[in-house]
Design a protein around this motif. Structure first.
Motif, PDB file in Angstrom:
ATOM      1  N   GLY A 229      45.997  37.798  58.721  1.00 58.43           N
ATOM      2  CA  GLY A 229      46.880  36.743  58.231  1.00 58.43           C
ATOM      3  C   GLY A 229      46.106  35.532  57.755  1.00 58.43           C
ATOM      4  N   ARG A 230      46.542  34.960  56.652  1.00 56.53           N
ATOM      5  CA  ARG A 230      45.955  33.731  56.128  1.00 56.53           C
ATOM      6  C   ARG A 230      47.070  32.721  55.856  1.00 56.53           C
ATOM      7  NH1 ARG A 230      40.604  34.833  54.285  1.00 56.53           N
ATOM      8  NH2 ARG A 230      39.818  36.287  55.827  1.00 56.53           N
ATOM      9  N   THR A 231      46.735  31.448  56.016  1.00 56.59           N
ATOM     10  CA  THR A 231      47.689  30.359  55.810  1.00 56.59           C
ATOM     11  C   THR A 231      47.321  29.579  54.553  1.00 56.59           C
ATOM     12  OG1 THR A 231      48.150  30.134  58.176  1.00 56.59           O
ATOM     13  CG2 THR A 231      48.564  28.204  56.808  1.00 56.59           C
ATOM     14  N   ILE A 232      48.345  29.150  53.816  1.00 55.23           N
ATOM     15  CA  ILE A 232      48.155  28.352  52.608  1.00 55.23           C
ATOM     16  C   ILE A 232      48.986  27.081  52.722  1.00 55.23           C
ATOM     17  CG2 ILE A 232      48.114  28.409  50.087  1.00 55.23           C
ATOM     18  CD1 ILE A 232      49.243  31.538  51.248  1.00 55.23           C
ATOM     19  N   ALA A 233      48.453  25.960  52.257  1.00 56.69           N
ATOM     20  CA  ALA A 233      49.204  24.702  52.233  1.00 56.69           C
ATOM     21  C   ALA A 233      49.442  24.279  50.788  1.00 56.69           C
ATOM     22  CB  ALA A 233      48.444  23.607  52.980  1.00 56.69           C
ATOM     23  N   PHE A 234      50.625  23.735  50.545  1.00 56.30           N
ATOM     24  CA  PHE A 234      51.017  23.294  49.207  1.00 56.30           C
ATOM     25  C   PHE A 234      51.338  21.806  49.225  1.00 56.30           C
ATOM     26  CE2 PHE A 234      52.152  27.759  49.467  1.00 56.30           C
ATOM     27  CZ  PHE A 234      51.755  28.280  48.246  1.00 56.30           C
ATOM     28  N   PHE A 235      50.730  21.058  48.317  1.00 61.45           N
ATOM     29  CA  PHE A 235      51.036  19.642  48.138  1.00 61.45           C
ATOM     30  C   PHE A 235      51.944  19.506  46.926  1.00 61.45           C
ATOM     31  CE2 PHE A 235      47.331  19.604  50.752  1.00 61.45           C
ATOM     32  CZ  PHE A 235      47.367  18.418  51.475  1.00 61.45           C
ATOM     33  N   GLU A 236      53.138  18.980  47.135  1.00 60.65           N
ATOM     34  CA  GLU A 236      54.079  18.786  46.036  1.00 60.65           C
ATOM     35  C   GLU A 236      53.686  17.526  45.265  1.00 60.65           C
ATOM     36  OE1 GLU A 236      58.777  17.704  45.416  1.00 60.65           O
ATOM     37  OE2 GLU A 236      58.234  18.967  47.145  1.00 60.65           O
ATOM     38  N   LEU A 237      53.511  17.663  43.959  1.00 57.78           N
ATOM     39  CA  LEU A 237      53.037  16.551  43.128  1.00 57.78           C
ATOM     40  C   LEU A 237      54.173  15.993  42.280  1.00 57.78           C
ATOM     41  CD1 LEU A 237      49.649  18.019  41.786  1.00 57.78           C
ATOM     42  CD2 LEU A 237      50.096  16.857  43.952  1.00 57.78           C
ATOM     43  N   ILE A 261      34.881  26.981  54.550  1.00 56.15           N
ATOM     44  CA  ILE A 261      35.059  27.112  53.107  1.00 56.15           C
ATOM     45  C   ILE A 261      36.537  26.961  52.765  1.00 56.15           C
ATOM     46  CG2 ILE A 261      34.900  28.717  51.151  1.00 56.15           C
ATOM     47  CD1 ILE A 261      32.472  29.980  52.588  1.00 56.15           C
ATOM     48  N   VAL A 262      36.835  26.226  51.704  1.00 59.98           N
ATOM     49  CA  VAL A 262      38.211  26.132  51.215  1.00 59.98           C
ATOM     50  C   VAL A 262      38.230  26.401  49.715  1.00 59.98           C
ATOM     51  CG1 VAL A 262      39.054  24.555  52.992  1.00 59.98           C
ATOM     52  CG2 VAL A 262      38.073  23.619  50.889  1.00 59.98           C
ATOM     53  N   TYR A 263      39.353  26.934  49.259  1.00 60.33           N
ATOM     54  CA  TYR A 263      39.574  27.111  47.828  1.00 60.33           C
ATOM     55  C   TYR A 263      40.796  26.291  47.439  1.00 60.33           C
ATOM     56  CZ  TYR A 263      43.281  30.361  49.195  1.00 60.33           C
ATOM     57  OH  TYR A 263      44.406  30.906  49.757  1.00 60.33           O
ATOM     58  N   ILE A 264      40.784  25.764  46.223  1.00 58.45           N
ATOM     59  CA  ILE A 264      41.841  24.855  45.776  1.00 58.45           C
ATOM     60  C   ILE A 264      42.269  25.251  44.372  1.00 58.45           C
ATOM     61  CG2 ILE A 264      42.502  22.436  45.502  1.00 58.45           C
ATOM     62  CD1 ILE A 264      39.839  21.767  47.082  1.00 58.45           C
ATOM     63  N   LEU A 265      43.575  25.363  44.166  1.00 54.83           N
ATOM     64  CA  LEU A 265      44.116  25.651  42.846  1.00 54.83           C
ATOM     65  C   LEU A 265      44.633  24.365  42.213  1.00 54.83           C
ATOM     66  CD1 LEU A 265      44.236  28.564  41.663  1.00 54.83           C
ATOM     67  CD2 LEU A 265      44.084  28.513  44.161  1.00 54.83           C
ATOM     68  N   PRO A 266      44.453  24.200  40.908  1.00 50.77           N
ATOM     69  CA  PRO A 266      44.965  23.011  40.233  1.00 50.77           C
ATOM     70  C   PRO A 266      46.496  23.010  40.202  1.00 50.77           C
ATOM     71  CG  PRO A 266      44.115  24.572  38.634  1.00 50.77           C
ATOM     72  CD  PRO A 266      43.760  25.112  39.987  1.00 50.77           C
ATOM     73  N   PRO A 267      47.110  21.916  39.729  1.00 50.87           N
ATOM     74  CA  PRO A 267      48.576  21.850  39.706  1.00 50.87           C
ATOM     75  C   PRO A 267      49.196  23.002  38.923  1.00 50.87           C
ATOM     76  CG  PRO A 267      47.631  19.688  39.292  1.00 50.87           C
ATOM     77  CD  PRO A 267      46.497  20.660  39.269  1.00 50.87           C
ATOM     78  N   VAL A 268      50.163  23.665  39.555  1.00 45.21           N
ATOM     79  CA  VAL A 268      50.852  24.804  38.942  1.00 45.21           C
ATOM     80  C   VAL A 268      52.349  24.650  39.212  1.00 45.21           C
ATOM     81  CG1 VAL A 268      51.181  27.309  39.037  1.00 45.21           C
ATOM     82  CG2 VAL A 268      48.867  26.350  39.201  1.00 45.21           C
ATOM     83  N   LYS A 274      59.154  22.905  40.822  1.00 47.30           N
ATOM     84  CA  LYS A 274      58.250  21.863  41.287  1.00 47.30           C
ATOM     85  C   LYS A 274      56.791  22.240  41.011  1.00 47.30           C
ATOM     86  CE  LYS A 274      61.484  20.420  44.892  1.00 47.30           C
ATOM     87  NZ  LYS A 274      61.727  20.290  46.351  1.00 47.30           N
ATOM     88  N   VAL A 275      55.937  21.229  40.972  1.00 47.03           N
ATOM     89  CA  VAL A 275      54.508  21.435  40.724  1.00 47.03           C
ATOM     90  C   VAL A 275      53.762  21.243  42.036  1.00 47.03           C
ATOM     91  CG1 VAL A 275      52.465  20.556  39.524  1.00 47.03           C
ATOM     92  CG2 VAL A 275      54.661  20.735  38.317  1.00 47.03           C
ATOM     93  N   GLY A 323      50.146  11.147  51.096  1.00 45.37           N
ATOM     94  CA  GLY A 323      51.543  10.800  50.885  1.00 45.37           C
ATOM     95  C   GLY A 323      52.374  11.888  50.245  1.00 45.37           C
ATOM     96  N   CYS A 324      51.731  12.976  49.759  1.00 44.09           N
ATOM     97  CA  CYS A 324      52.487  14.074  49.154  1.00 44.09           C
ATOM     98  C   CYS A 324      53.211  14.880  50.234  1.00 44.09           C
ATOM     99  CB  CYS A 324      51.557  15.016  48.387  1.00 44.09           C
ATOM    100  SG  CYS A 324      50.818  14.313  46.907  1.00 44.09           S
ATOM    101  N   LEU A 325      54.363  15.418  49.871  1.00 37.49           N
ATOM    102  CA  LEU A 325      55.077  16.328  50.759  1.00 37.49           C
ATOM    103  C   LEU A 325      54.298  17.631  50.859  1.00 37.49           C
ATOM    104  CD1 LEU A 325      57.687  17.005  52.374  1.00 37.49           C
ATOM    105  CD2 LEU A 325      58.608  17.931  50.240  1.00 37.49           C
ATOM    106  N   VAL A 326      54.099  18.129  52.088  1.00 36.23           N
ATOM    107  CA  VAL A 326      53.322  19.345  52.312  1.00 36.23           C
ATOM    108  C   VAL A 326      54.217  20.450  52.853  1.00 36.23           C
ATOM    109  CG1 VAL A 326      51.410  20.390  53.593  1.00 36.23           C
ATOM    110  CG2 VAL A 326      51.215  18.040  52.752  1.00 36.23           C
ATOM    111  N   THR A 327      54.105  21.624  52.265  1.00 40.08           N
ATOM    112  CA  THR A 327      54.723  22.831  52.815  1.00 40.08           C
ATOM    113  C   THR A 327      53.625  23.869  52.993  1.00 40.08           C
ATOM    114  OG1 THR A 327      55.266  23.543  50.568  1.00 40.08           O
ATOM    115  CG2 THR A 327      56.998  22.418  51.808  1.00 40.08           C
ATOM    116  N   SER A 328      53.966  24.972  53.627  1.00 36.49           N
ATOM    117  CA  SER A 328      52.956  26.003  53.867  1.00 36.49           C
ATOM    118  C   SER A 328      53.577  27.376  53.766  1.00 36.49           C
ATOM    119  CB  SER A 328      52.302  25.813  55.243  1.00 36.49           C
ATOM    120  OG  SER A 328      53.263  25.972  56.277  1.00 36.49           O
TER     121      SER A 328
END
Length: 395
Positions: A229-237, A261-268, A274-275, A323-328
């Motif tokens: 299992g892996r966890t991902i966090a999303f910042f709403e922009l 190590i972390v990987y980061i995706l640009p705004p999508v 939502k982005v 300050g961004c709303l975070v979901t996972s």
């Protein structure tokens, strides 16, 4: 008399690619796999980790096999988009950042040594230049950057799978939206039994069931692979934050040990309109052994402690996210004993296996699927197709 020449079990990234390549070469191809569930939280069947909008793609890699798998796949993105009419590739570039020490330093050294052989265009930045070139980041003073501006960025895995299936169907492949429960060699071929009790027969079957491959009666014996299992966090922009991160590349921040190590995706933009900016890591190692455990994990929003780590790390690296709303959310990585995909026959000469993404395969899935097709069509892989590296290990 059999229903099909070849059945691909599993309609995810590898299976859909295999069906496309098989149906380009022959008729009598079927692809069996369920569609994405409409209600994830109440779905009790199998899932796929391609139910997402962005996965990093790049040729820069510290491992020569994975680098070549990526290069071959990336080289066909434009063809797949043109033939399907579906866009899935976004050339945002890919940035690696790190201090050059430990595990991360070794990775970059190996990748840089291979860049000329692979024909990669790389831009190297010192710490001062790095901050000027990518102002959305606040990286440590000792970090350098290695940036691949072309043939790198991210793919939309949902769209890529959709494109592969669309082409496969145009080429004559039959898509069967069912879940396979059992596969067995009949002596004269293979029988596939689906969840509604329907049975399909073929000369040969290749099983591309991802992390669920050991959780049903699909293979003569289980592959030596961990579903973790892996966890991902999303910042709403909001619109202002979208502008701050608009020029951001796909990014991997290396570290001296794997857990950091972390990987980061640009705004999508996601289906909810939502982005989001997404961050994930490699620190979880918990194994999912049964279908029930896997379903419960996919119903979850990941591990609270991992979300906390990712949020803290993201804001350290990108203070503009404060300050961004975070979901996972949750996904599953399929980690093989060898660290490479498993592409080969089982104890049955009529049942082959195609699995083991090792958390880096989305970008390379078209080539991995092609190798699965070659295996069925030719009966074996040759050394130029990594026969010595991708042989499956069974338990």
């Amino acid at each position: 008399m059999v229903d099909f020449k070849y059945i691909v079990v599993g309609a995810g990234m590898m299976g859909a690619a295999a069906a496309r390549h098989l149906s380009a070469a022959t008729d009598g191809v079927a692809l069996i796999g369920p569609a994405e569930p409409l209600d994830r939280k109440n779905h009790n069947g199998v899932f796929s980790s391609h139910y997402d909008e962005a996965r990093i793609t790049r040729g820069f890699d510290g491992d020569p096999v994975w680098a070549e798998l990526a290069k071959r796949s990336i080289g066909r993105y434009a063809q797949i988009e043109a033939e399907s009419g579906i866009r899935f590739y976004h050339e945002a570039g890919c940035l690696f950042a790190g201090n050059g020490k430990g595990l991360g330093g070794d990775y970059v050294s190996s990748a840089m040594a291979a860049r000329d052989r692979l024909g990669l265009e790389m831009e190297v930045f010192g710490s001062t230049q790095l901050g000027q070139r990518f102002p959305m980041f606040d990286l440590p003073d000792d970090h350098e950057g290695w940036f691949e501006p072309r043939n790198a960025g991210y793919v939309n895995p949902r769209a890529l799978v959709k494109a592969q299936i669309a082409i496969a169907e145009t080429q004559g492949a039959k898509l069967i939206r069912e879940t396979t429960m059992r596969i067995h060699d009949t002596g004269s071929g293979v029988e596939v039994v689906a969840d509604e009790g329907r049975r399909y027969t073929a000369q040969k079957v290749i099983v591309a069931a991802g992390g669920f491959i050991n959780m049903a009666d699909l293979l003569p014996s289980k592959v030596d692979m961990a579903a973790t299992g892996r966890t991902i966090a999303f910042f709403e922009l909001d619109e202002e934050k979208q502008q701050v991160f608009a020029a951001m590349p796909s990014t991997i921040v290396l570290a001296e040990n794997a857990d950091d190590i972390v990987y980061i995706l640009p705004p999508v933009r996601y289906p909810d309109g939502k982005v989001y900016l997404k961050i994930g890591g490699e620190s979880e190692k918990g194994r999912l052994e049964t279908l029930g455990e896997a379903v419960s994990w996919f119903h979850s929003d990941g591990t609270v402690s991992e979300v906390d780590f990712l949020v803290k790390r993201a804001i350290e690296l990108m203070p503009g996210l404060a300050g961004c709303l975070v979901t996972s959310s949750s996904c599953v990585a399929s980690i093989t004993r060898t660290g490479y995909p498993y592409i080969g026959y089982t104890q049955s000469s009529n049942i082959a296996v195609l699995t083991g993404g090792n958390f880096v395969s989305a970008k390379s899935s078209d080539e991995i699927g092609r190798l699965g097709a070659v295996l069925l069509l030719d009966g074996q892989l040759m050394e130029e197709d990594f026969a010595g590296q991708v042989g499956p290990v069974f338990v």
